[in-house]
Design a protein around this motif. Structure first.
Motif, PDB file in Angstrom:
ATOM      1  N   ASN A  69       0.856  -1.168   0.000  1.00  0.00           N
ATOM      2  CA  ASN A  69       0.000   0.000   0.000  1.00  0.00           C
ATOM      3  C   ASN A  69       0.905   1.235   0.000  1.00  0.00           C
ATOM      4  OD1 ASN A  69      -2.266   1.640   0.047  1.00  0.00           O
ATOM      5  ND2 ASN A  69      -3.173   0.628   1.827  1.00  0.00           N
ATOM      6  N   TYR A  70       0.350   2.394  -0.293  1.00  0.00           N
ATOM      7  CA  TYR A  70       1.164   3.603  -0.371  1.00  0.00           C
ATOM      8  C   TYR A  70       0.299   4.842  -0.236  1.00  0.00           C
ATOM      9  CZ  TYR A  70      -0.676   4.084  -5.078  1.00  0.00           C
ATOM     10  OH  TYR A  70      -1.526   4.219  -6.141  1.00  0.00           O
ATOM     11  N   ALA A  71       0.960   5.965   0.016  1.00  0.00           N
ATOM     12  CA  ALA A  71       0.327   7.286   0.018  1.00  0.00           C
ATOM     13  C   ALA A  71       1.240   8.221  -0.763  1.00  0.00           C
ATOM     14  CB  ALA A  71       0.144   7.799   1.437  1.00  0.00           C
ATOM     15  N   THR A  72       0.682   8.959  -1.703  1.00  0.00           N
ATOM     16  CA  THR A  72       1.443   9.924  -2.487  1.00  0.00           C
ATOM     17  C   THR A  72       1.159  11.322  -1.952  1.00  0.00           C
ATOM     18  OG1 THR A  72       1.341   8.512  -4.439  1.00  0.00           O
ATOM     19  CG2 THR A  72       1.847  10.836  -4.806  1.00  0.00           C
ATOM     20  N   ILE A  73       2.229  12.069  -1.694  1.00  0.00           N
ATOM     21  CA  ILE A  73       2.127  13.383  -1.067  1.00  0.00           C
ATOM     22  C   ILE A  73       2.821  14.407  -1.956  1.00  0.00           C
ATOM     23  CG2 ILE A  73       2.737  14.717   0.986  1.00  0.00           C
ATOM     24  CD1 ILE A  73       3.135  11.713   2.212  1.00  0.00           C
ATOM     25  N   HIS A  74       2.071  15.422  -2.383  1.00  0.00           N
ATOM     26  CA  HIS A  74       2.703  16.523  -3.118  1.00  0.00           C
ATOM     27  C   HIS A  74       3.280  17.500  -2.095  1.00  0.00           C
ATOM     28  CE1 HIS A  74       3.676  19.493  -6.062  1.00  0.00           C
ATOM     29  NE2 HIS A  74       3.036  20.394  -5.344  1.00  0.00           N
ATOM     30  N   VAL A  75       4.587  17.643  -2.085  1.00  0.00           N
ATOM     31  CA  VAL A  75       5.257  18.531  -1.131  1.00  0.00           C
ATOM     32  C   VAL A  75       5.423  19.923  -1.748  1.00  0.00           C
ATOM     33  CG1 VAL A  75       7.360  18.906   0.231  1.00  0.00           C
ATOM     34  CG2 VAL A  75       6.379  16.606   0.023  1.00  0.00           C
ATOM     35  N   GLY A  76       5.957  20.008  -2.957  1.00  0.00           N
ATOM     36  CA  GLY A  76       6.095  21.287  -3.650  1.00  0.00           C
ATOM     37  C   GLY A  76       6.799  22.355  -2.842  1.00  0.00           C
ATOM     38  N   ALA A 120       4.438  -2.403   7.860  1.00  0.00           N
ATOM     39  CA  ALA A 120       5.832  -2.832   8.016  1.00  0.00           C
ATOM     40  C   ALA A 120       6.602  -2.536   6.732  1.00  0.00           C
ATOM     41  CB  ALA A 120       5.883  -4.328   8.327  1.00  0.00           C
ATOM     42  N   ASP A 121       7.909  -2.663   6.804  1.00  0.00           N
ATOM     43  CA  ASP A 121       8.798  -2.519   5.644  1.00  0.00           C
ATOM     44  C   ASP A 121       8.586  -1.206   4.898  1.00  0.00           C
ATOM     45  OD1 ASP A 121       9.819  -5.046   6.230  1.00  0.00           O
ATOM     46  OD2 ASP A 121       8.347  -6.034   4.953  1.00  0.00           O
ATOM     47  N   THR A 122       8.579  -0.109   5.623  1.00  0.00           N
ATOM     48  CA  THR A 122       8.320   1.206   5.047  1.00  0.00           C
ATOM     49  C   THR A 122       9.503   1.688   4.207  1.00  0.00           C
ATOM     50  OG1 THR A 122       7.015   1.729   6.993  1.00  0.00           O
ATOM     51  CG2 THR A 122       7.690   3.580   5.618  1.00  0.00           C
ATOM     52  N   TYR A 123       9.195   2.247   3.046  1.00  0.00           N
ATOM     53  CA  TYR A 123      10.203   2.950   2.261  1.00  0.00           C
ATOM     54  C   TYR A 123       9.562   4.149   1.595  1.00  0.00           C
ATOM     55  CZ  TYR A 123       8.608   0.535  -2.025  1.00  0.00           C
ATOM     56  OH  TYR A 123       7.877   0.046  -3.075  1.00  0.00           O
ATOM     57  N   VAL A 124      10.403   5.106   1.215  1.00  0.00           N
ATOM     58  CA  VAL A 124       9.941   6.366   0.665  1.00  0.00           C
ATOM     59  C   VAL A 124      10.612   6.594  -0.682  1.00  0.00           C
ATOM     60  CG1 VAL A 124      10.002   8.869   1.027  1.00  0.00           C
ATOM     61  CG2 VAL A 124       9.600   7.352   2.955  1.00  0.00           C
ATOM     62  N   GLY A 125       9.833   7.010  -1.657  1.00  0.00           N
ATOM     63  CA  GLY A 125      10.361   7.468  -2.939  1.00  0.00           C
ATOM     64  C   GLY A 125      10.221   8.977  -2.973  1.00  0.00           C
ATOM     65  N   ILE A 126      11.306   9.697  -3.225  1.00  0.00           N
ATOM     66  CA  ILE A 126      11.269  11.158  -3.186  1.00  0.00           C
ATOM     67  C   ILE A 126      11.782  11.734  -4.495  1.00  0.00           C
ATOM     68  CG2 ILE A 126      13.512  11.238  -2.016  1.00  0.00           C
ATOM     69  CD1 ILE A 126      12.486  13.808  -0.590  1.00  0.00           C
ATOM     70  N   GLN A 127      11.031  12.685  -5.015  1.00  0.00           N
ATOM     71  CA  GLN A 127      11.390  13.416  -6.219  1.00  0.00           C
ATOM     72  C   GLN A 127      12.055  14.712  -5.758  1.00  0.00           C
ATOM     73  OE1 GLN A 127       8.013  15.220  -8.143  1.00  0.00           O
ATOM     74  NE2 GLN A 127       8.638  14.357 -10.108  1.00  0.00           N
ATOM     75  N   ALA A 128      13.356  14.856  -6.015  1.00  0.00           N
ATOM     76  CA  ALA A 128      14.103  16.011  -5.509  1.00  0.00           C
ATOM     77  C   ALA A 128      14.847  16.693  -6.646  1.00  0.00           C
ATOM     78  CB  ALA A 128      15.084  15.569  -4.426  1.00  0.00           C
ATOM     79  N   PHE A 129      15.068  17.998  -6.472  1.00  0.00           N
ATOM     80  CA  PHE A 129      15.710  18.810  -7.501  1.00  0.00           C
ATOM     81  C   PHE A 129      16.904  19.558  -6.937  1.00  0.00           C
ATOM     82  CE2 PHE A 129      16.078  22.923  -9.732  1.00  0.00           C
ATOM     83  CZ  PHE A 129      16.335  22.467 -11.014  1.00  0.00           C
ATOM     84  N   ASP A 130      18.047  19.383  -7.590  1.00  0.00           N
ATOM     85  CA  ASP A 130      19.255  20.165  -7.331  1.00  0.00           C
ATOM     86  C   ASP A 130      19.793  20.033  -5.904  1.00  0.00           C
ATOM     87  OD1 ASP A 130      21.239  21.663  -8.517  1.00  0.00           O
ATOM     88  OD2 ASP A 130      20.370  23.582  -7.929  1.00  0.00           O
ATOM     89  N   THR A 179       6.356   9.586  -2.133  1.00  0.00           N
ATOM     90  CA  THR A 179       5.437   8.466  -1.968  1.00  0.00           C
ATOM     91  C   THR A 179       5.944   7.589  -0.829  1.00  0.00           C
ATOM     92  OG1 THR A 179       4.961   8.513  -4.331  1.00  0.00           O
ATOM     93  CG2 THR A 179       4.265   6.561  -3.124  1.00  0.00           C
ATOM     94  N   VAL A 180       5.089   7.383   0.173  1.00  0.00           N
ATOM     95  CA  VAL A 180       5.410   6.522   1.305  1.00  0.00           C
ATOM     96  C   VAL A 180       4.775   5.164   1.029  1.00  0.00           C
ATOM     97  CG1 VAL A 180       5.225   6.183   3.799  1.00  0.00           C
ATOM     98  CG2 VAL A 180       5.401   8.508   2.861  1.00  0.00           C
ATOM     99  N   HIS A 181       5.596   4.112   1.049  1.00  0.00           N
ATOM    100  CA  HIS A 181       5.144   2.751   0.771  1.00  0.00           C
ATOM    101  C   HIS A 181       5.249   1.907   2.052  1.00  0.00           C
ATOM    102  CE1 HIS A 181       5.592   3.242  -3.673  1.00  0.00           C
ATOM    103  NE2 HIS A 181       6.494   4.125  -3.293  1.00  0.00           N
ATOM    104  N   TRP A 182       4.365   0.920   2.196  1.00  0.00           N
ATOM    105  CA  TRP A 182       4.457  -0.018   3.303  1.00  0.00           C
ATOM    106  C   TRP A 182       3.776  -1.323   2.910  1.00  0.00           C
ATOM    107  CZ3 TRP A 182       1.334   4.285   3.282  1.00  0.00           C
ATOM    108  CH2 TRP A 182      -0.029   4.054   3.322  1.00  0.00           C
ATOM    109  N   ARG A 183       4.039  -2.333   3.714  1.00  0.00           N
ATOM    110  CA  ARG A 183       3.409  -3.650   3.561  1.00  0.00           C
ATOM    111  C   ARG A 183       2.408  -3.800   4.703  1.00  0.00           C
ATOM    112  NH1 ARG A 183       5.023  -8.523   5.691  1.00  0.00           N
ATOM    113  NH2 ARG A 183       6.894  -7.534   6.454  1.00  0.00           N
ATOM    114  N   GLU A 184       1.235  -4.403   4.388  1.00  0.00           N
ATOM    115  CA  GLU A 184       0.210  -4.576   5.398  1.00  0.00           C
ATOM    116  C   GLU A 184      -0.491  -5.919   5.193  1.00  0.00           C
ATOM    117  OE1 GLU A 184      -3.577  -2.270   3.442  1.00  0.00           O
ATOM    118  OE2 GLU A 184      -2.059  -1.048   4.406  1.00  0.00           O
TER     119      GLU A 184
END
Length: 131
Positions: free
Chosen positions: A6-13, A48-58, A122-127
């Motif tokens: 499962n996951y949650a996508t967060i616009h940080v901007g 469990a097993d949380t990981y994060v995908g991050i879109q970063a610039f510069d 995007t925060v990902h986890w297993r459930e």
């Protein structure tokens, strides 16, 4: 039953940097050294097993932090890279996601003069499958 992802996508901007250095990006709000809390929901207490995908610039320096519920992942969270990058950082069970509302923040290493921006995280986890 096997677990599911499962996951949650967060616009940080957000653009992070010292007052004396900005990137002049029209799509990112200047937030200084740390973003506001960005809330996301988790439907289970057994994440469990949380990981994060991050879109970063510069990103120009190591040491910036991704915080989930105030907790760090350990190691370096966002490596330096010119232009855009998509980076994955593992939290494992260290993130301690809770059922219901959780929060994500990005904090700049204030020992540097680095300025960078974050697009989407995007925060990902297993459930459990029955969650």
């Amino acid at each position: 039953m096997p677990p599911r992802a499962n996951y949650a996508t967060i616009h940080v901007g957000a653009q992070l940097g010292p007052e004396t250095r900005t990137l002049d990006l029209d799509w990112a709000d200047d937030v200084g050294d740390e973003t506001d809390a960005h809330e996301f929901d988790v439907p289970t207490a057994d994440a469990a097993d949380t990981y994060v995908g991050i879109q970063a610039f510069d990103v120009g320096a190591y040491g910036h932090e991704i915080l989930i519920n105030g907790q760090r992942s350990g190691g370096f969270d966002i490596p330096p890279s010119d232009g855009w990058q998509y980076w994955v950082d593992t939290f494992g069970d260290a993130a301690s996601l809770v059922a219901g509302v959780n929060d994500l923040r990005i904090a700049r290493d204030t020992d540097t003069d680095d300025a960078f921006a974050v697009g989407t995280v995007t925060v990902h986890w297993r459930e459990p499958s029955d969650a």
